[in-house]
Design a protein around this motif. Structure first.
Motif, mmCIF file in Angstrom:
data_model
loop_
_atom_site.group_PDB
_atom_site.id
_atom_site.type_symbol
_atom_site.label_atom_id
_atom_site.label_comp_id
_atom_site.label_asym_id
_atom_site.label_seq_id
_atom_site.Cartn_x
_atom_site.Cartn_y
_atom_site.Cartn_z
ATOM 1 N N GLU A 406 0.819 -1.204 0.000
ATOM 2 C CA GLU A 406 0.000 0.000 0.000
ATOM 3 C C GLU A 406 0.858 1.261 0.000
ATOM 4 N N SER A 407 1.950 1.236 0.769
ATOM 5 C CA SER A 407 2.859 2.384 0.800
ATOM 6 C C SER A 407 3.508 2.602 -0.551
ATOM 7 N N ALA A 411 3.006 5.842 -2.981
ATOM 8 C CA ALA A 411 4.166 6.590 -3.463
ATOM 9 C C ALA A 411 4.132 6.749 -4.976
ATOM 10 N N LYS A 412 3.670 5.720 -5.686
ATOM 11 C CA LYS A 412 3.581 5.787 -7.142
ATOM 12 C C LYS A 412 2.545 6.827 -7.568
ATOM 13 N N SER A 413 1.398 6.827 -6.860
ATOM 14 C CA SER A 413 0.336 7.769 -7.197
ATOM 15 C C SER A 413 0.797 9.199 -6.990
ATOM 16 N N GLU A 434 -2.690 -10.636 -3.695
ATOM 17 C CA GLU A 434 -3.867 -10.020 -4.280
ATOM 18 C C GLU A 434 -4.086 -10.592 -5.679
ATOM 19 N N LYS A 435 -5.296 -11.109 -5.943
ATOM 20 C CA LYS A 435 -5.594 -11.681 -7.248
ATOM 21 C C LYS A 435 -5.840 -10.559 -8.254
ATOM 22 N N PRO A 436 -5.277 -10.626 -9.445
ATOM 23 C CA PRO A 436 -5.490 -9.577 -10.448
ATOM 24 C C PRO A 436 -6.923 -9.592 -10.950
ATOM 25 N N LYS A 437 -7.465 -8.411 -11.133
ATOM 26 C CA LYS A 437 -8.841 -8.306 -11.616
ATOM 27 C C LYS A 437 -8.871 -8.628 -13.109
ATOM 28 N N LYS A 438 -10.012 -9.251 -13.528
ATOM 29 C CA LYS A 438 -10.133 -9.660 -14.926
ATOM 30 C C LYS A 438 -10.176 -8.460 -15.853
ATOM 31 N N SER A 439 -10.920 -7.439 -15.486
ATOM 32 C CA SER A 439 -11.011 -6.248 -16.315
ATOM 33 C C SER A 439 -10.860 -5.026 -15.439
ATOM 34 N N GLU A 440 -10.068 -4.111 -15.854
ATOM 35 C CA GLU A 440 -9.803 -2.925 -15.059
ATOM 36 C C GLU A 440 -9.677 -1.727 -15.986
ATOM 37 N N LYS A 441 -10.576 -0.753 -15.804
ATOM 38 C CA LYS A 441 -10.584 0.434 -16.635
ATOM 39 C C LYS A 441 -9.502 1.399 -16.181
ATOM 40 N N VAL A 442 -8.759 1.898 -17.123
ATOM 41 C CA VAL A 442 -7.693 2.842 -16.813
ATOM 42 C C VAL A 442 -8.272 4.251 -16.838
ATOM 43 N N GLU A 443 -8.098 4.975 -15.750
ATOM 44 C CA GLU A 443 -8.598 6.338 -15.687
ATOM 45 C C GLU A 443 -7.797 7.230 -16.647
#
Length: 464
Positions: A406-407, A411-413, A434-443
């Motif tokens: 999380e840290s 830091a990346k954000s 953490e399992k990767p999500k199948k679909s993830e929208k990029v802002e």
């Protein structure tokens, strides 16, 4: 190692026996010499069992372990753990009988402690005590349990009379009289005279040391086999356990302890092994620690079913040295690695099972390196958190990893960078990944949208 509930229940009965009379002086020996090594709980159990014996009796009445729990104010796990330590240090023998109905009954035979002279010259217990209480207090105890030798002036003459000078034996008229009283002179059937059996020093099983390999090395050095007497083998086994010496290293100490009569001087052998250990470990001496996770801190009490439960059982019943070798693919740890393992168990007082978890975390997260700085950072943290069980150590390791992720994400954000990490850090299998999500929208970034519209307008103008 069996769980306490498999070995003992509150309803199980026990009888206390004594291997000869225990003297009042034994209390001081137990309190000042044994207690620093085994702890106050073990001493309390020994003293309570001793108190159940009536004066000048070798057997007690039958009691239940439930009563013992109430007397000591301890749970059954604590009592079982204390019992094992008393057995290991040579103060207790345990016998069990299971009847046809499956009920168990025990005999707890109390063994007398070593005499002060035996203890201070033991060669193993005295080393552990020295490391535990330090030079100053060790010297104080030596003075407490010793006194100045009585010196006799040469002008004094020994005028003590011998037995035969004072008494005479009258010859009976018939041997029949002696034959009639023979049975009266002996102890009655199923009885024994009350006396005192002195305790034998602790002895490590000689089968734990490879004497065949040692003998092969000594043959090359022309050391006769007769030099390895049973007494010498006992000392070698104890030294190998005490200082973690292998047969190849032991050969060098034996060669340095051979006298002109082709005999092995035991004191020279002990001194050579001790000096070598202190040289390697910077004048430190070994400490007495638990080989595996104490029963009181074991949490996997049922038969393990899941992979994580099996891993917990493995950590709870395996020594750190074995775990280190298993993770390293069978490679023996270096002396520096052994020093680090010993330090974290003594300095930070982490139980063996917790150390096993620490070993895996460090080795996997640092590319199979076992560096002191990294180990200290985790060990000191876990010590402050008072981690005592394998489960607690694993949960804390998972929590620390989540916080680290999380840290890193935060830091990346903050930096506004979309660069991917150059290296993915390895983690133990039991970490909650953490399992990767199948679909993830990029802002979409506002700046990126504005730039896109500007390019579209320029293209449109060209077409016109």
């Amino acid at each position: 190692m069996a769980q306490h509930w498999q070995e003992i229940l509150p309803i199980d009965r026990y009888i206390v026996a004594a291997d000869g009379l225990l003297h009042e002086y034994d209390r001081k020996v137990l309190t000042f010499l044994y207690q620093p090594l085994i702890g106050s709980t073990c001493l309390s159990l020994y003293m309570t069992l001793w108190a159940e014996l009536e004066e000048n009796k070798l057997w007690s009445d039958s009691s239940t372990h439930h009563l013992l729990m109430n007397l000591l104010g301890l749970n059954l796990k604590d009592i079982y753990e204390a019992r094992l330590k008393l057995e290991g240090i040579g103060l207790l023998k345990t016998f069990v009988k299971i009847d046809e109905e499956g009920d168990r009954s025990f005999i707890y035979e109390l063994l007398p402690p070593l005499t002060p002279e035996q203890f201070f010259l033991d060669g193993m217990l005295n080393i552990f005590l020295y490391r535990k209480i330090g030079k100053k207090h060790f010297a104080r105890l030596k003075r407490f349990f010793s006194d100045q030798q009585m010196t006799k002036d040469k002008e004094y003459q020994d005028v003590t009379k011998a037995f035969q000078d004072v008494f005479a034996s009258a010859t009976p008229g018939s041997l029949q009289y002696l034959q009639d009283v023979t049975e009266d002179l002996e102890a009655e059937q199923n009885q024994q005279f009350i006396g005192r059996n002195e305790q034998k020093p602790l002895q490590i099983d000689t089968n734990t040391f490879d004497f065949d390999l040692l003998a092969a090395g000594l043959n090359e050095s022309l050391v006769p086999k007769k030099a390895l007497t049973p007494k010498v083998k006992n000392v070698i086994s104890n030294l190998a356990f005490l200082y973690n010496i292998n047969p190849i290293e032991m050969k060098n100490f034996i060669l340095g302890a051979i006298n002109p009569n082709e005999e092995i001087d035991i004191e020279d052998l002990r001194k050579g092994a001790r000096d070598w250990y202190q040289f390697v470990h910077y004048d430190k001496l070994p400490s007495l620690i638990n080989r595996t996770q104490p029963v009181i801190h074991q949490v996997q009490v049922t038969e393990p079913k899941t992979p994580e439960e099996k891993l917990i059982r493995y950590y709870e019943t395996t020594s750190p040295l074995t775990v280190f070798k298993d993770i390293s693919g069978g490679v023996e740890p270096s002396n520096a690695n052994l020093d680090i393992l010993e330090e974290i168990m003594i300095k930070y007082k982490l139980p063996p099972g917790v150390v096993n978890v620490l070993i895996e975390v460090v080795m996997i997260k640092s590319d199979m390196k076992f560096t002191k700085a990294f180990v200290d950072s985790i060990a000191s943290h876990w010590a402050r958190k008072q981690v005592k069980t394998v489960k607690e150590a694993m949960e804390l390791a998972k929590k620390d990893e989540r916080i680290r992720k999380e840290s890193k994400k935060t830091a990346k954000s903050t930096k506004g960078t979309n660069k991917k990490p150059l290296r993915t850090e390895l983690l133990p299998e039991w970490f909650d990944k953490e399992k990767p999500k199948k679909s993830e929208k990029v802002e979409k970034s506002p700046d990126l949208e504005a730039k896109k519209r500007e390019i579209e307008e320029m293209l449109k103008a060209l077409d016109d």
